[in-house]
Design a protein around this motif. Structure first.
Motif, mmCIF file in Angstrom:
data_model
loop_
_atom_site.group_PDB
_atom_site.id
_atom_site.type_symbol
_atom_site.label_atom_id
_atom_site.label_comp_id
_atom_site.label_asym_id
_atom_site.label_seq_id
_atom_site.Cartn_x
_atom_site.Cartn_y
_atom_site.Cartn_z
ATOM 1 N N MET A 1 0.856 -1.169 0.000
ATOM 2 C CA MET A 1 0.000 0.000 0.000
ATOM 3 C C MET A 1 0.901 1.230 0.000
ATOM 4 N N LEU A 2 0.612 2.138 -0.900
ATOM 5 C CA LEU A 2 1.422 3.325 -1.081
ATOM 6 C C LEU A 2 0.699 4.534 -0.491
ATOM 7 N N GLU A 3 1.380 5.276 0.380
ATOM 8 C CA GLU A 3 0.791 6.494 0.949
ATOM 9 C C GLU A 3 1.002 7.634 -0.037
ATOM 10 N N LEU A 4 -0.098 8.259 -0.469
ATOM 11 C CA LEU A 4 -0.027 9.371 -1.409
ATOM 12 C C LEU A 4 0.067 10.696 -0.689
ATOM 13 N N ASP A 5 -0.698 10.858 0.354
ATOM 14 C CA ASP A 5 -0.624 12.002 1.262
ATOM 15 C C ASP A 5 -1.386 11.624 2.515
ATOM 16 N N ALA A 6 -1.504 12.529 3.451
ATOM 17 C CA ALA A 6 -2.123 12.211 4.745
ATOM 18 C C ALA A 6 -3.522 11.623 4.558
ATOM 19 N N THR A 19 -2.584 -12.945 -1.764
ATOM 20 C CA THR A 19 -1.979 -11.651 -1.427
ATOM 21 C C THR A 19 -2.725 -10.866 -0.359
ATOM 22 N N VAL A 20 -3.933 -11.256 -0.051
ATOM 23 C CA VAL A 20 -4.796 -10.404 0.761
ATOM 24 C C VAL A 20 -4.377 -10.320 2.238
ATOM 25 N N VAL A 21 -3.742 -11.327 2.782
ATOM 26 C CA VAL A 21 -3.407 -11.310 4.215
ATOM 27 C C VAL A 21 -2.434 -10.183 4.575
ATOM 28 N N PRO A 22 -1.303 -10.031 3.881
ATOM 29 C CA PRO A 22 -0.429 -8.914 4.262
ATOM 30 C C PRO A 22 -1.060 -7.548 4.014
ATOM 31 N N VAL A 23 -1.880 -7.443 2.985
ATOM 32 C CA VAL A 23 -2.570 -6.187 2.712
ATOM 33 C C VAL A 23 -3.567 -5.892 3.831
ATOM 34 N N ALA A 24 -4.247 -6.927 4.307
ATOM 35 C CA ALA A 24 -5.205 -6.767 5.401
ATOM 36 C C ALA A 24 -4.518 -6.242 6.649
ATOM 37 N N VAL A 25 -3.362 -6.784 6.969
ATOM 38 C CA VAL A 25 -2.609 -6.357 8.148
ATOM 39 C C VAL A 25 -2.201 -4.890 8.027
ATOM 40 N N ALA A 26 -1.737 -4.503 6.839
ATOM 41 C CA ALA A 26 -1.337 -3.102 6.622
ATOM 42 C C ALA A 26 -2.544 -2.175 6.793
ATOM 43 N N GLY A 27 -3.677 -2.563 6.271
ATOM 44 C CA GLY A 27 -4.892 -1.756 6.409
ATOM 45 C C GLY A 27 -5.356 -1.645 7.843
ATOM 46 N N ASN A 48 -10.328 -10.924 -6.688
ATOM 47 C CA ASN A 48 -11.412 -11.896 -6.617
ATOM 48 C C ASN A 48 -12.196 -11.644 -5.331
ATOM 49 N N SER A 49 -12.990 -12.601 -4.921
ATOM 50 C CA SER A 49 -13.842 -12.409 -3.748
ATOM 51 C C SER A 49 -13.043 -12.116 -2.481
ATOM 52 N N ALA A 50 -11.808 -12.584 -2.404
ATOM 53 C CA ALA A 50 -10.970 -12.281 -1.235
ATOM 54 C C ALA A 50 -10.730 -10.777 -1.134
ATOM 55 N N GLY A 51 -10.565 -10.116 -2.269
ATOM 56 C CA GLY A 51 -10.387 -8.660 -2.270
ATOM 57 C C GLY A 51 -11.627 -7.949 -1.782
ATOM 58 N N LEU A 52 -12.795 -8.417 -2.194
ATOM 59 C CA LEU A 52 -14.043 -7.804 -1.733
ATOM 60 C C LEU A 52 -14.224 -8.009 -0.232
ATOM 61 N N VAL A 53 -13.929 -9.195 0.248
ATOM 62 C CA VAL A 53 -14.021 -9.471 1.691
ATOM 63 C C VAL A 53 -13.085 -8.542 2.459
ATOM 64 N N LEU A 54 -11.909 -8.284 1.921
ATOM 65 C CA LEU A 54 -10.966 -7.367 2.558
ATOM 66 C C LEU A 54 -11.582 -5.977 2.701
ATOM 67 N N LEU A 55 -12.164 -5.461 1.634
ATOM 68 C CA LEU A 55 -12.778 -4.133 1.694
ATOM 69 C C LEU A 55 -13.914 -4.095 2.713
ATOM 70 N N LEU A 56 -14.695 -5.154 2.771
ATOM 71 C CA LEU A 56 -15.793 -5.216 3.745
ATOM 72 C C LEU A 56 -15.269 -5.298 5.178
ATOM 73 N N GLU A 57 -14.196 -6.051 5.379
ATOM 74 C CA GLU A 57 -13.608 -6.159 6.718
ATOM 75 C C GLU A 57 -13.077 -4.808 7.187
ATOM 76 N N TRP A 58 -12.401 -4.087 6.287
ATOM 77 C CA TRP A 58 -11.907 -2.765 6.645
ATOM 78 C C TRP A 58 -13.055 -1.835 7.001
ATOM 79 N N MET A 59 -14.185 -1.975 6.301
ATOM 80 C CA MET A 59 -15.366 -1.164 6.632
ATOM 81 C C MET A 59 -15.814 -1.439 8.067
ATOM 82 N N ASP A 60 -15.847 -2.713 8.446
ATOM 83 C CA ASP A 60 -16.241 -3.067 9.812
ATOM 84 C C ASP A 60 -15.275 -2.493 10.835
ATOM 85 N N LEU A 61 -13.985 -2.592 10.565
ATOM 86 C CA LEU A 61 -12.986 -2.044 11.483
ATOM 87 C C LEU A 61 -13.136 -0.525 11.608
#
Length: 98
Positions: A1-6, A19-27, A48-61
């Protein structure tokens, strides 16, 4: 994940089961420190569906922390999966940032 600005980040590459597990941890770390986060998905080259689940999990967090989370540039593959699952309206999609 690349930080563009604050509070503004870009995901790059593929979001799938391998790939989703390390991305999930960073998020999760971002959601612990920032109250307002925008994630640009324009550089996601496949998902794929793992990416969608990641976005939904971040929403919950984010909701649990009372943080503001938005996504932009939802890739076509994720848009199709979200649409077939009736989840599109749940995603906090924002207009693309310049």
């Amino acid at each position: 994940m690349l930080e563009l600005d604050a509070g503004h980040y870009r995901l790059e590459g593929v979001l799938d089961f391998s790939t989703v597990v390390p991305v999930a941890v960073a998020g999760q770390a971002l959601l612990q420190r920032d109250v307002s986060i925008h994630i640009d998905l324009s550089a996601v080259t496949g998902a794929n569906s793992a990416g969608l689940v990641l976005l939904l999990e971040w929403m919950d967090l984010a909701r649990a922390r009372r943080a503001r989370l938005t996504y932009s540039h939802l890739p076509a593959s994720l848009a199709r999966i979200a649409g077939m699952s009736n989840l599109t309206d749940l995603l906090p999609l924002a207009p693309p940032r310049a």
